[in-house]
Design a protein around this motif. Sequence first.
Motif, PDB file in Angstrom:
ATOM      1  N   SER A 133       0.846  -1.196   0.000  1.00 21.40           N
ATOM      2  CA  SER A 133       0.000   0.000   0.000  1.00 21.40           C
ATOM      3  C   SER A 133       0.877   1.241   0.000  1.00 21.40           C
ATOM      4  O   SER A 133       1.999   1.231   0.533  1.00 21.40           O
ATOM      5  N   ALA A 134       0.367   2.300  -0.621  1.00 18.92           N
ATOM      6  CA  ALA A 134       1.139   3.538  -0.715  1.00 18.92           C
ATOM      7  C   ALA A 134       0.273   4.726  -0.310  1.00 18.92           C
ATOM      8  O   ALA A 134      -0.943   4.734  -0.539  1.00 18.92           O
TER       9      ALA A 134
ATOM     10  N   LEU B 208       5.482   3.654   1.751  1.00 22.33           N
ATOM     11  CA  LEU B 208       5.197   2.310   1.247  1.00 22.33           C
ATOM     12  C   LEU B 208       5.210   1.350   2.431  1.00 22.33           C
ATOM     13  O   LEU B 208       6.140   1.381   3.240  1.00 22.33           O
ATOM     14  N   ALA B 209       4.183   0.526   2.517  1.00 23.75           N
ATOM     15  CA  ALA B 209       4.102  -0.458   3.604  1.00 23.75           C
ATOM     16  C   ALA B 209       3.337  -1.679   3.104  1.00 23.75           C
ATOM     17  O   ALA B 209       2.573  -1.602   2.129  1.00 23.75           O
ATOM     18  N   LEU B 210       3.543  -2.819   3.782  1.00 15.12           N
ATOM     19  CA  LEU B 210       2.820  -4.032   3.410  1.00 15.12           C
ATOM     20  C   LEU B 210       1.315  -3.829   3.622  1.00 15.12           C
ATOM     21  O   LEU B 210       0.897  -3.147   4.549  1.00 15.12           O
ATOM     22  N   LYS B 211       0.518  -4.483   2.775  1.00 15.29           N
ATOM     23  CA  LYS B 211      -0.930  -4.324   2.873  1.00 15.29           C
ATOM     24  C   LYS B 211      -1.466  -4.774   4.227  1.00 15.29           C
ATOM     25  O   LYS B 211      -2.439  -4.213   4.729  1.00 15.29           O
ATOM     26  N   ARG B 212      -0.841  -5.790   4.833  1.00 17.35           N
ATOM     27  CA  ARG B 212      -1.330  -6.270   6.120  1.00 17.35           C
ATOM     28  C   ARG B 212      -1.185  -5.201   7.202  1.00 17.35           C
ATOM     29  O   ARG B 212      -1.897  -5.216   8.208  1.00 17.35           O
ATOM     30  N   ASP B 213      -0.228  -4.258   6.989  1.00 16.09           N
ATOM     31  CA  ASP B 213      -0.008  -3.190   7.976  1.00 16.09           C
ATOM     32  C   ASP B 213      -0.769  -1.909   7.637  1.00 16.09           C
ATOM     33  O   ASP B 213      -0.681  -0.920   8.382  1.00 16.09           O
ATOM     34  N   ALA B 214      -1.492  -1.929   6.531  1.00 15.35           N
ATOM     35  CA  ALA B 214      -2.129  -0.704   6.038  1.00 15.35           C
ATOM     36  C   ALA B 214      -3.069  -0.051   7.044  1.00 15.35           C
ATOM     37  O   ALA B 214      -3.013   1.172   7.242  1.00 15.35           O
ATOM     38  N   PRO B 215      -3.958  -0.784   7.733  1.00 13.60           N
ATOM     39  CA  PRO B 215      -4.868  -0.108   8.673  1.00 13.60           C
ATOM     40  C   PRO B 215      -4.143   0.661   9.767  1.00 13.60           C
ATOM     41  O   PRO B 215      -4.513   1.802  10.098  1.00 13.60           O
ATOM     42  N   GLY B 216      -3.105   0.053  10.349  1.00 12.49           N
ATOM     43  CA  GLY B 216      -2.366   0.728  11.413  1.00 12.49           C
ATOM     44  C   GLY B 216      -1.587   1.926  10.901  1.00 12.49           C
ATOM     45  O   GLY B 216      -1.533   2.984  11.559  1.00 12.49           O
ATOM     46  N   VAL B 217      -0.970   1.774   9.703  1.00 11.75           N
ATOM     47  CA  VAL B 217      -0.225   2.898   9.116  1.00 11.75           C
ATOM     48  C   VAL B 217      -1.174   4.056   8.826  1.00 11.75           C
ATOM     49  O   VAL B 217      -0.869   5.215   9.110  1.00 11.75           O
TER      50      VAL B 217
END
Length: 281
Positions: free
Chosen positions: A153-154, A199-208
């Motif tokens: 995710s970006a 840029l972060a992994l999709k699994r971390d997207a909600p927290g980011v």
Amino acid sequence: MAVMQMDRICVCALKKDRKQLLEFLQRQGSVELSRVEPDDRFASMDTASSRALFEKNARTAASALEILNRYCPAPSSPLSFLNGRKALSVSESEAFAGRRNDRMSAAERLNALEREIAQAKADILKIEGSEEALVPWMNLPVPLSYSGTGRVSAWVGSVQGEFSEEALLAGMARAVPAMGPAHVEIIRASKEMTSFYVLALKRDAPGVEEALNALGFTRPVSATSRVPADAMRRLEEKKRDAQARIDASVAEIKGFEPLREELRMLEDYMSMRSEKYGVLE
């Protein structure tokens, strides 16, 4: 100077002769025409629509002349205003009546060109606003609308205040303790605002996302599908095209310079026709 009392005359004529009669009286320049109230002998004509059309045409001609004078000023001497208007003979007036439609088309074209110029200028202002919004993002390697890939995710946007990459990563790590690999790149930073992408992994997207929102994260208003440098080049092309439209319209307007006197005649002609129909009401 003595003030002389005006004489009043009443003219009665056949309806079929009204046009020639009224035009003759108008050409004399010594008679003020006024309508006669209808009674049991005389009935008024409904000329409102015709009069409105001639008034509109007179305004169009006046506007066209103003446009031509603005882009192509007429040469004049300091005392030229004393010259007055040129008087036309009956034959000249009748000859102009035969070409009035062509001159009306010219007047309408001049007004259309002025609208095209105004639209092109508005387009340039809009483009310059978009360019100004792009300036902080010129070093961004991805489009402003970029949202990531299948696994990543970006986020592209800004927060108020000045932040470093480490400070932003630390804030995300607090929101997602088990966060995987992530990347933050500052595009532009000042005391007022920091622009960056993440840029972060999709699994971390909600927290980011939660961490960024807590900082007041906002995305660009005019997010495009182009890399900012490419988008800026495209905007420059559009601005050149708009300026070319302005230059072409101005050149065409100047090409009507030989019709300046004809446009004056057109305004007078339409005004006289409007006055004539006003009398007939």
